[in-house]
Motif scaffolding. Structure first.
Motif, short mmCIF file in Angstrom:
data_model
loop_
_atom_site.label_atom_id
_atom_site.label_comp_id
_atom_site.label_asym_id
_atom_site.label_seq_id
_atom_site.Cartn_x
_atom_site.Cartn_y
_atom_site.Cartn_z
N THR A 1 4.75 0.51 -0.62
CA THR A 1 3.30 0.66 -0.69
C THR A 1 2.71 -0.22 -1.79
OG1 THR A 1 3.49 2.56 -2.18
CG2 THR A 1 3.42 3.02 0.17
N THR B 1 2.19 -3.64 -0.46
CA THR B 1 0.96 -3.72 0.33
C THR B 1 -0.26 -3.77 -0.57
OG1 THR B 1 1.99 -2.49 2.15
CG2 THR B 1 -0.40 -2.57 2.11
N ARG C 1 -0.54 -7.24 -1.98
CA ARG C 1 -0.88 -8.23 -0.96
C ARG C 1 -2.34 -8.16 -0.53
NH1 ARG C 1 2.91 -6.93 2.14
NH2 ARG C 1 1.78 -5.68 3.67
N THR C 2 -2.99 -7.01 -0.72
CA THR C 2 -4.37 -6.83 -0.27
C THR C 2 -5.34 -6.70 -1.45
OG1 THR C 2 -4.00 -4.43 -0.14
CG2 THR C 2 -3.66 -5.72 1.88
N SER D 1 -7.94 -4.42 2.26
CA SER D 1 -7.15 -3.70 3.25
C SER D 1 -8.02 -3.17 4.39
CB SER D 1 -6.41 -2.53 2.59
OG SER D 1 -5.75 -1.75 3.55
N ASP E 1 -2.53 -6.32 6.21
CA ASP E 1 -1.86 -5.35 5.35
C ASP E 1 -1.03 -4.37 6.14
OD1 ASP E 1 -4.45 -4.51 6.26
OD2 ASP E 1 -4.22 -2.70 5.06
N PRO F 1 1.89 -2.39 7.21
CA PRO F 1 3.12 -2.11 6.49
C PRO F 1 4.35 -2.59 7.24
CG PRO F 1 1.68 -0.18 6.56
CD PRO F 1 1.13 -1.20 7.50
N SER G 1 9.97 -0.09 5.97
CA SER G 1 9.53 0.40 4.66
C SER G 1 10.57 1.32 4.04
CB SER G 1 8.21 1.15 4.83
OG SER G 1 7.91 1.87 3.66
#
Length: 559
Positions: free
Chosen positions: A184, A187, A190-191, A197, A504, A506, A510
């Motif tokens: 998480t 993510t 990355r956003t 997101s 975004d 996932p 994960s």
């Protein structure tokens, strides 16, 4: 600072909370009491460490209470020597079990304005509660998410851990070089901290999350029927309510023990799937079984029966059109004065409400059709609401085209002019929820400010069958987006190469939340695919390049 009301704050566009300026840690005076709710089943030693870390917090002790909910531990959990002063252990309410049931028990007893849900195997840094609570002093519609890493449980006493947390960072207490990073957090990074997101609720996975108490109860708490993935389902309902998700990386924590899916990933993923398939309609990848009915529909179709119904047939045709389109998980709400229909003796054929009674009998036993005197303020947890005139039934793929349009640019509302038929509207529930949270008098204006309002033409969403395939949604001359401030292409999250999926989304593998895989992708229409010879009496070349709408649909099929 406000008392969580968010007065005179600039509107938050989508999930970009950049206009908010939280106070510096240690440089402000908290005012809101916090209730830390910890669901627990066994694991006394881990709980001892969790409470020891909470005893070392910088957030004022007189504003903090801790409620440990013992979910049937054998032997029962006990209160350790090192714990915050206002800590108590309570038994989960009778008649249920599981994490969600335990959290709801604690939330019902909570007296704090802020509810902070924490797992019983989390060791938090000393600023953890303070870092997250500061956001709730700014605005009442925020959900704060703490950071976490996974670590094998070390050999350490509660006393040593308390001293270590109180005097230094977690890195001085644990060897974090051995810690497993949370997917998480990848993510979030990355956003741009979830600011870009499309689906920020995906990272709100439960072990450490906080919100105002009224927000928790407004969405109905955590669903006790969801035994796996209950945190994701709860976060989805929070998103539909209109909240803004704020990841607080200064709220560091160590999760004692590695994720369960590292032991049996396939079984964990399979256990979550059915729960989310029924309750999170945006997970289109989980709704591939044909002919199914789902607990939460994808779209509510609202049809207003204005005035006296002269003939029931147009209404029945409009309902059938809605239920037989390419989007199949739909519920229809017929709005009319149904409560005026009494059950007493009356002339059957000469009844002044003859047509309305016929309609009621036609649909009274169809679970896909609701009869209501007025439309609800929000269709949540249904993610979209369509409102249109009975006189212009939906086309075979009108809903799919409209959803693809708003998913393409993340707009909160789409208004389609229907000529003499008036107009049709598709609302995104999270945008409507945000407007309600802000207490907006002018809902469309509020949605324009937070998500954008798109305008389109009938031909784009009700294409003539004998015409060439229309241009994809969003091309010049087809539709415009009324969104102030404008969203520049550079400000939008990059699309995945295949099918335009959210940037975004996932990862499927994960480490800590494999069930976040395949984030909600825009629905795509088959109508933009080249028609085969003989379809509708005309032929279109089958090698025509796919439009964006058709690529969307292909992406859905590929999962």
């Amino acid at each position: 600072m406000t008392d969580g009301a968010g007065i005179d704050l600039p509107p938050i566009r989508h999930n970009d909370y950049s206009p908010l300026d939280p106070p510096t840690l240690g440089g402000w005076d908290p005012a809101l009491p916090v209730s830390v709710v910890i669901p627990a089943h066994g694991g006394q030693h881990r709980l001892d460490l969790t409470l020891a870390a909470l005893a070392a917090q910088t957030y004022p002790g007189h504003l903090t209470e801790v409620i440990v909910v013992d979910d049937g531990s054998d032997p029962p959990l006990r209160l350790p020597e090192i714990a915050p002063p206002d800590t108590r252990i309570v038994a989960a309410a009778p008649g249920g079990w599981g994490i969600a049931h335990a959290v709801n028990t604690g939330a019902a007893l909570a007296e704090g304005r802020i509810i902070h849900r924490l797992d019983a195997d989390m060791v938090v840094c000393r600023e953890h509660i303070e870092a997250m609570a500061r956001w709730h002093h700014l605005a009442g519609y925020l959900v704060a998410i703490g950071a976490k890493k996974f670590l094998k449980e070390p050999e350490i006493s509660p006393a040593d851990l308390y001293d270590g947390v109180r005097t230094g960072p977690l890195g001085a207490v644990f060897d974090l070089s051995e810690a497993l990073a949370s997917s998480t957090e990848q993510t979030i990074s990355r956003t741009d901290g979830l600011r870009t997101s499309r689906n920020p609720y995906h990272v709100c996975t439960g072990p450490t999350v906080s919100m105002l108490r009224e927000t928790f109860h407004a969405v109905g708490g955590v669903d006790p029927d969801v035994l796996r993935g209950e945190d994701t389902e709860f976060a989805y309902r929070l998103a539909a309510h209109g909240v803004v998700f704020v990841p607080e990386m200064a709220a560091e924590a160590v999760h004692l023990g590695l994720p369960a899916q590292r032991r049996d990933r396939d079984r964990v993923v399979r256990a979550v799937g059915p729960y989310l398939a029924h309750r999170v309609p945006l997970r289109r990848d989980l709704r591939k079984d044909r002919g199914r009915r789902w607990l939460v529909p994808y779209v509510e179709v609202v049809l207003h029966l204005d005035g006296e119904v002269k003939d029931d047939r147009p209404v029945r045709e409009a309902v059938s059109a809605a239920l037989e389109g390419s989007v199949t998980d739909v519920v229809v709400t017929l709005v009319a004065p149904w409560s005026r229909l009494t059950s007493g003796r009356r002339p059957v054929l000469g009844d002044p409400s003859f047509e309305l009674r016929l309609l009621r009998e036609h649909f009274a036993h169809d679970e896909r059709v609701r009869l209501a005197d007025e439309v609800s303020a929000t269709p949540a947890p249904i993610p979209f609401r369509y409102t249109g005139p009975v006189s212009v039934p939906l086309g075979p793929d009108s809903l799919e085209r409209m959803i693809a349009a708003v998913q393409g640019d993340r707009s909160g509302m789409l208004v389609v002019g229907l000529g003499d038929g008036g107009s049709a509207t598709l609302e995104r529930t999270e945008a409507l929820g945000r407007a309600l949270l802000l207490g907006a008098d002018d809902v469309p204006a509020s949605i324009r400010a937070t998500h954008g309002v798109r305008h389109g033409e009938r031909a784009e969403f009700w294409p003539a069958r004998a015409a060439a395939a229309p241009a994809p949604a969003g091309r010049p001359g087809r539709a415009t987006v009324d969104s102030r401030p404008a969203v520049k292409p550079a400000d939008r999250p990059a699309q995945a190469a295949a099918g335009g999926g959210p940037a975004d989304r996932p990862a499927a593998a994960s480490e800590d939340r494999p069930t976040q895989a395949a984030a909600d992708r825009p629905a795509r229409s088959a109508a933009d695919k080249p028609a085969q010879a003989g379809a509708g009496g005309f032929t279109v070349p089958t090698r025509k390049p796919k439009s964006r709408l058709a690529r969307f649909r292909s992406a859905i099929r590929r999962g």
